[in-house]
Enzyme design. Structure first.
Site, mmCIF file in Angstrom:
data_model
loop_
_atom_site.group_PDB
_atom_site.id
_atom_site.type_symbol
_atom_site.label_atom_id
_atom_site.label_comp_id
_atom_site.label_asym_id
_atom_site.label_seq_id
_atom_site.Cartn_x
_atom_site.Cartn_y
_atom_site.Cartn_z
ATOM 1 N N CYS A 266 -7.800 -5.334 3.438
ATOM 2 C CA CYS A 266 -8.753 -4.249 3.246
ATOM 3 C C CYS A 266 -9.933 -4.325 4.204
ATOM 4 C CB CYS A 266 -9.241 -4.229 1.801
ATOM 5 S SG CYS A 266 -7.962 -3.735 0.616
ATOM 6 N N GLU A 399 -2.397 -0.513 4.434
ATOM 7 C CA GLU A 399 -2.291 0.207 3.155
ATOM 8 C C GLU A 399 -2.816 1.636 3.259
ATOM 9 O OE1 GLU A 399 -3.921 -2.127 -0.048
ATOM 10 O OE2 GLU A 399 -2.104 -3.326 -0.200
#
Length: 674
Positions: A266, A399
């Site tokens: 992330c 992602e």
């Protein structure tokens, strides 16, 4: 070659007959890539600052938004006159990447000091040398800087008076050069031009302390500026990758990984695009590496907020590339694709403003692979690595999903493939199997991408039930990279998740399916990698540590047993003509190592029933058995780091049959000479 019969006799009622496991050495199902089992690194759970990066000083350059976070001062922040002694100078116009420094003014001899708390305390070992260094700029001479390490009771366990530049009335040397014997890196030419110099020495503590502090005591009167305060142990990793905590890196090297994916995760995306990871800002002198907020400082799935969690980039792209070279594994950098975290702000760079992002990718390839005569190849050479890193893999986005990702991926693909057609691009499918994977899978296959990245955080039952997931995948489409996966004992995001033995066995069972389908699944990595036992936002993790020691989880040993028993070719291993994926609570796969001429069989028994297996049709010779076993809820810990650990025993095969106990709750690897 003859077929080998692996006969598993089950501890069941007598009317149940034994069933034969058949390994066919004449048929090769797939070639196993050297990259099959690897690592995923992200600065989460103190993975870098306060973890693998060995620096012991928090906020060493006073660049946190609260410039004194991690520091205590005497005079204190609340006392009258404190601001007359300590002032934070913001000099962003001169160096926007390292904007702040501390100015100390002592007009009369008094008790003036700075105290740093480190990352949950400063931990030092008795008898080990520690390099202490800081940048200084002298205004009014007369001050001496005494550096002390104190224990949790405030007693001094080591001290040193730093001189050097303080004895030089001219500030920086006339030639602008500075000492290179420092743990904080070289001073840039710009820094030297503005009068900054390095003070450095070593301190050898007289006692071990775990929850200590670093103290800078200013003696006398005078005025000076200080920056880049560092305390670095000398027992760091000894490879080309510098200033890394040796016990943590050694655990990575001991896995024998085929690749390392970095820097995340992330943090590649950032909360918004201003906090995205930008590789160009993580190389070169440390004062040119701009500190930013860490994506995980506000918590995460567990909600454990850490307001002091920032990325100093003491570990940057150069260090990651060098670490991959040290471990002889493939580097796999992941770059931002023009999208911030789609769970957060979800910012999107306009498609007609993507040039900077795409150029960063092209420049990275040149930095990693270009000759020293090229612009970015020259930069790599100047940083100490004239030879190319020969990067083959590059990830675009983490992602990310949806049409906005596809539109930007097309821009990267066109630019990169036209100039570097051999670079294999790793493409994102989002964060969950449904519905994101289904949509992205169909789109990416139509685009004929190289590699599709899939992530799985699931419960033990899911991993056991999905060991056959890739048996029927399209063999003509893109390859699959399992970029992140881990078994969660309760459910994803629950702070009570543990690295239990049952979770490790579920992962081992699932990995038999990945190995069996190595023609499709060419890479896989457990995630996350590291976690500090007190400072973490996510669990489970592969390796846990505190400021003094570390331990491997049962999941770590599963990863290691697969990577160290990778083999070269997958061969069929069947029961009644079917792959072994849960029949009688056993999961199994088989590979051949053609270099060592060995058959390697992996058997997972997550049940509570002991079994006995026989491998028949052999000609005798040497074999070895490596067994990882334990109770389903057992976990390793700082106090009991090896409660669950694999044990290897040598076996000599006499005759044509080898019998092996398959213990309850166990993962067994058998190696046989063929």
């Amino acid at each position: 070659m003859k077929r080998l019969l692996l006969i598993l006799s089950l501890a069941l009622p007598l009317f149940v007959t034994a069933q034969n496991y058949i390994v066919d050495l004449n048929t090769v199902k797939a070639k196993i890539q050297p990259t099959m089992w690897g690592l995923f690194f992200e600065d989460i759970n103190r993975g870098a600052d306060g973890g693998m990066y060995a620096e012991l000083v928090k906020n060493r350059s006073f660049d946190f938004p609260d410039a004194f976070m991690g520091w205590k001062t005497v005079p204190s922040r609340q006392s009258y006159g404190r601001n007359e002694v300590f002032q934070i100078i913001n000099n962003a116009a001169v160096n926007p990447n390292n904007p702040k420094y501390l100015q100390v003014t002592a007009e009369r001899p008094e008790n003036v000091l700075l105290q740093n708390e480190g990352f949950g305390g400063v931990t030092v070992k008795k008898g080990l040398e520690y390099k202490v260094s800081l940048l200084v700029r002298l205004h009014v001479e007369g001050l001496k800087v005494k550096v002390e390490i104190v224990n949790s009771k405030g007693s001094v366990v080591g001290s040193e008076i730093l001189r050097g530049a303080l004895d030089d009335k001219n500030g920086a040397r006339d030639d602008g050069r500075v000492s290179e014997r420092t743990s904080i890196g070289r001073v840039s030419s710009e820094g030297a031009r503005h009068g900054w110099k390095i003070l450095e020495s070593t301190i050898t503590p007289s006692d071990t302390t775990v929850n200590g502090k670093l103290v800078l005591r200013f003696e006398g009167t005078g005025k000076l500026d200080i920056d880049r305060i560092s305390l670095m142990p000398t027992d760091t990793w000894k490879g080309a990758a510098k200033n890394m905590r040796a016990d943590l890196v050694q655990k990575l090297a001991d896995i024998k990984p085929g690749f390392m994916r970095f820097p995340g995760g992330c943090i590649v995306e950032g909360d918004d695009l201003t906090t995205r990871y930008q590789w160009k800002k993580t190389i070169g002198p440390l004062e040119e590496r701009k500190l930013i907020s860490n994506q995980w400082k506000d918590g995460g799935a567990s909600g454990r907020a850490m307001p002091d969690y920032y990325q100093s980039y003491g570990l940057g792209f150069m260090e990651y590339f060098q670490l991959c070279a040290d471990m002889k594994c493939e580097p796999m950098p992941i770059l931002n694709c023009g999208l911030s975290c789609q769970f957060g702000a979800g910012e999107v760079v306009a498609a007609d403003q993507m040039d900077e992002y795409v150029q960063d990718a092209l420049d990275l390839i040149e930095f990693a692979n270009g000759p020293a005569a090229t612009g970015w190849g020259k930069k790599r050479a100047e940083l100490g690595h004239p030879e190319p890193f020969n990067m083959k893999l590059l990830g675009i986005g983490n992602e990310n999903w949806g049409p906005q990702y596809v539109e930007r991926l097309e821009l990267f693909t066109k630019a990169i493939k036209s100039r570097y057609p051999s670079i294999q691009l790793i493409t994102s499918t989002g964060y969950t199997p449904n519905p994101q994977f289904k949509y992205m899978d169909s789109v990416l296959r139509k685009m004929k991408v190289d590699i599709i990245d899939e992530h799985y955080y699931q419960t033990p039952n899911w991993f056991l039930m999905n060991a056959g997931k890739y048996d029927n995948y399209d063999r003509k489409g893109p390859k699959i990279f399992i970029g992140e996966y881990a078994c969660h004992s309760i459910r994803i995001g629950n702070s009570g998740n543990k690295n239990t033995m049952l979770c490790a066995l579920a992962e081992a069972a699932w990995m038999t399916g990945l190995e069996r389908n190595a023609d499709i699944v060419t890479m896989a990595a457990y995630a996350p990698l590291f976690a500090h036992v007190k400072d973490w936002q996510w669990t489970p993790n592969l390796i846990w540590f505190d400021n003094k020691s570390s331990y491997a989880t049962p999941s770590y040993y599963v990863q290691q047993m697969y990577a160290m028993n990778k083999g070269t070719d997958v061969v069929p291993m069947t029961l009644n003509g079917e792959s072994i994926a849960g029949q009688d609570s056993v999961w199994a796969s088989a590979v051949v190592d053609k270099v060592k001429r060995e058959l390697i069989v992996k058997l997972v028994n997550p049940s509570g029933t002991a079994k006995v297996k026989s491998i028949a049709g052999l000609k005798g010779g040497k074999a070895s058995l490596t067994v990882l076993k334990g109770k389903p809820d057992e976990v390793n810990s700082i106090e009991m780091p090896e409660l669950v650990k694999p044990v290897t025993a040598a076996v000599t095969l006499k005759g044509k049959e080898l019998k092996v106990d398959l213990a309850p709750h166990s993962f067994t690897v058998v190696r046989l000479k063929i």
